[in-house]
Scaffold this motif. Structure first.
Motif, PDB file in Angstrom:
ATOM      1  N   GLY A  89      18.838 -15.244  -4.148  1.00  0.00           N
ATOM      2  CA  GLY A  89      19.300 -14.573  -2.944  1.00  0.00           C
ATOM      3  C   GLY A  89      19.545 -15.530  -1.797  1.00  0.00           C
ATOM      4  N   TRP A  90      18.667 -16.506  -1.623  1.00  0.00           N
ATOM      5  CA  TRP A  90      18.868 -17.496  -0.567  1.00  0.00           C
ATOM      6  C   TRP A  90      20.118 -18.332  -0.827  1.00  0.00           C
ATOM      7  CZ3 TRP A  90      16.736 -16.447   3.716  1.00  0.00           C
ATOM      8  CH2 TRP A  90      15.428 -15.970   3.821  1.00  0.00           C
ATOM      9  N   ILE A  91      20.356 -18.712  -2.067  1.00  0.00           N
ATOM     10  CA  ILE A  91      21.569 -19.469  -2.402  1.00  0.00           C
ATOM     11  C   ILE A  91      22.807 -18.686  -2.007  1.00  0.00           C
ATOM     12  CG2 ILE A  91      22.984 -20.368  -4.302  1.00  0.00           C
ATOM     13  CD1 ILE A  91      20.398 -20.999  -5.799  1.00  0.00           C
ATOM     14  N   GLU A  92      22.831 -17.416  -2.360  1.00  0.00           N
ATOM     15  CA  GLU A  92      24.008 -16.585  -2.063  1.00  0.00           C
ATOM     16  C   GLU A  92      24.232 -16.463  -0.563  1.00  0.00           C
ATOM     17  OE1 GLU A  92      22.971 -13.053  -4.187  1.00  0.00           O
ATOM     18  OE2 GLU A  92      23.701 -13.824  -6.129  1.00  0.00           O
ATOM     19  N   LYS A  93      23.152 -16.397   0.190  1.00  0.00           N
ATOM     20  CA  LYS A  93      23.281 -16.297   1.659  1.00  0.00           C
ATOM     21  C   LYS A  93      23.849 -17.590   2.245  1.00  0.00           C
ATOM     22  CE  LYS A  93      19.604 -12.873   2.039  1.00  0.00           C
ATOM     23  NZ  LYS A  93      18.195 -12.605   2.382  1.00  0.00           N
ATOM     24  N   VAL A  94      23.402 -18.723   1.723  1.00  0.00           N
ATOM     25  CA  VAL A  94      23.945 -20.007   2.189  1.00  0.00           C
ATOM     26  C   VAL A  94      25.424 -20.117   1.850  1.00  0.00           C
ATOM     27  CG1 VAL A  94      23.822 -22.516   1.934  1.00  0.00           C
ATOM     28  CG2 VAL A  94      21.723 -21.179   2.062  1.00  0.00           C
ATOM     29  N   GLY A 144      12.817 -23.906  -2.131  1.00  0.00           N
ATOM     30  CA  GLY A 144      13.476 -25.115  -2.610  1.00  0.00           C
ATOM     31  C   GLY A 144      14.984 -25.045  -2.561  1.00  0.00           C
ATOM     32  N   PHE A 145      15.546 -23.880  -2.279  1.00  0.00           N
ATOM     33  CA  PHE A 145      17.011 -23.742  -2.251  1.00  0.00           C
ATOM     34  C   PHE A 145      17.658 -24.705  -1.276  1.00  0.00           C
ATOM     35  CE2 PHE A 145      16.035 -21.177   1.451  1.00  0.00           C
ATOM     36  CZ  PHE A 145      17.139 -21.315   2.270  1.00  0.00           C
ATOM     37  N   VAL A 146      16.983 -25.010  -0.184  1.00  0.00           N
ATOM     38  CA  VAL A 146      17.582 -25.867   0.850  1.00  0.00           C
ATOM     39  C   VAL A 146      17.891 -27.256   0.296  1.00  0.00           C
ATOM     40  CG1 VAL A 146      17.263 -26.882   3.134  1.00  0.00           C
ATOM     41  CG2 VAL A 146      16.447 -24.575   2.686  1.00  0.00           C
ATOM     42  N   SER A 147      17.096 -27.720  -0.664  1.00  0.00           N
ATOM     43  CA  SER A 147      17.251 -29.069  -1.214  1.00  0.00           C
ATOM     44  C   SER A 147      18.094 -29.126  -2.477  1.00  0.00           C
ATOM     45  CB  SER A 147      15.868 -29.672  -1.504  1.00  0.00           C
ATOM     46  OG  SER A 147      15.093 -29.744  -0.337  1.00  0.00           O
ATOM     47  N   LEU A 148      18.750 -28.027  -2.850  1.00  0.00           N
ATOM     48  CA  LEU A 148      19.589 -28.068  -4.047  1.00  0.00           C
ATOM     49  C   LEU A 148      20.732 -29.061  -3.871  1.00  0.00           C
ATOM     50  CD1 LEU A 148      19.801 -24.305  -5.022  1.00  0.00           C
ATOM     51  CD2 LEU A 148      18.818 -26.145  -6.405  1.00  0.00           C
ATOM     52  N   PRO A 149      21.019 -29.857  -4.897  1.00  0.00           N
ATOM     53  CA  PRO A 149      22.101 -30.839  -4.785  1.00  0.00           C
ATOM     54  C   PRO A 149      23.444 -30.168  -4.525  1.00  0.00           C
ATOM     55  CG  PRO A 149      20.764 -31.231  -6.749  1.00  0.00           C
ATOM     56  CD  PRO A 149      20.331 -29.917  -6.190  1.00  0.00           C
TER      57      PRO A 149
END
Length: 338
Positions: free
Chosen positions: A327-332, A110-115
């Motif tokens: 972890g995915w958020i930090e990579k983005v 779901g990280f991809v859809s974070l506002p």
């Protein structure tokens, strides 16, 4: 794959696998003819539909007609969530879906859809064309048995309403707004006091027309192609969430093709998705202008207020998805660095 499937859908998966086997799916050592199905949930004429037909055309060309692909738009054989499930089971061969939908089974996606996570189109490209994209390919294959053939950027989302303009988050209090069947979208609009209503895209026009819902959010292209200017009055350029739409193949299908056929499918997908992303960038302003010619526009809403109001969604997401999601958020975020 950590998913919970009902006995009915599992049986459907076995039936789909049997049908594929009955159709003569090639072993890697042979080169047989195949007819496959591609499903997407968007209207004919949408750029996803154009890209789907381009993909099918290129696959047929690159395989000298050994592989043909029939495109089914508008959720004819599977809606957004159903298509994501079907490509895992093998009852659909190719599908366009997004990570927010995959988060129904793996919350960290779901990280991809974070506002307000992505800063723009260049940030999207840097993320998915780099190490993050490769890691996601491997992760999705391990978790779902599906292969990501390409990452599509369908644009940033805006809001169209029936009854009043949207200048800031307070204007959405109590508003019944259609959202996709994606948990993070529901959370995002609850955070601003709206009444988010998950609904299949094919039902939205009538729901707005009859007053079942008051608003809809989508990229400008989706609103324009879907005719939403006919059933709404106001448009607000909130750009609250980036929309990914990715082309996936069933993993067993790909493994059953010859190496040459696999390469042809991957090459065709790379070209079709690259053309889709370029077309989306070019079309975004065109479709916005089309809508703006028919609706009353809020071109510069208070996005800082939206970002602040939706910030708790990030905390909620991390609480649900744990270290994997964080972890995915930090990579983005790292991919945005110059």
């Amino acid at each position: 794959m950590t998913t919970s499937l009902t006995r009915r859908t599992f049986t459907a998966g076995l039936l789909g696998a049997a049908l594929i086997a009955g159709a003569g799916l090639a072993t890697p050592a042979s080169a047989q003819s195949h007819q496959f199905k591609l499903s997407h949930h968007l209207a004919p004429g949408h750029l996803v539909d154009v890209a789907s037909k381009r993909f099918a055309e290129l696959v047929a060309e690159k395989t000298n007609g050994e592989i043909t692909i029939e495109v089914f738009p508008s959720g004819q054989i599977a809606g957004l969530r159903q298509g994501a499930e079907a490509v895992q089971l093998g009852t659909v061969d190719f599908v366009w879906t997004d990570f927010g939908t995959l988060a129904n089974w793996r919350p960290e996606y779901g990280f991809v859809s974070l506002p307000f996570l992505f800063q723009g189109d260049d940030h999207f490209a840097a993320t998915f064309n780099g190490e993050v994209g490769q890691e996601l390919r491997e992760d999705v294959k391990a978790n779902f048995g599906a292969e990501i053939l390409g990452y599509g950027n369908a644009g940033f989302r805006v809001i169209a309403t029936r009854d009043k303009p949207v200048n800031g988050p307070d204007d959405l209090k109590g508003v019944r707004i259609r959202v996709p069947e994606v948990p993070i979208f529901v959370s995002a609009f609850r955070s601003v006091g709206a009444n988010p209503t998950p609904m299949a895209w094919g039902e939205v026009y009538t729901a707005l027309q009859t007053g079942v819902i008051d608003a809809v959010e989508n990229p400008a292209e989706g609103l324009a192609v879907g005719g939403m200017a006919e059933v709404t009055k106001y448009l607000s350029r909130t750009n609250h969430i980036m929309t990914d739409v990715n082309l996936l193949a069933n993993g067993a299908l790909m493994a059953g093709l010859t190496e040459a056929q696999q390469e042809a499918v991957r090459s065709a997908a790379a070209t079709a998705v690259e053309e889709f992303n370029a077309a989306t960038r070019e079309a975004s302003s065109k479709y916005w202008d089309q809508l703006a010619a028919k609706l009353e526009v809020v071109d510069t809403p208070d996005t800082a207020a939206f970002q602040k109001a939706m910030a708790p969604v990030w905390d909620e997401f991390i609480a649900a998805a744990g270290d994997a999601g964080k972890g995915w958020i930090e990579k983005v975020q790292a991919a945005a660095q110059p």
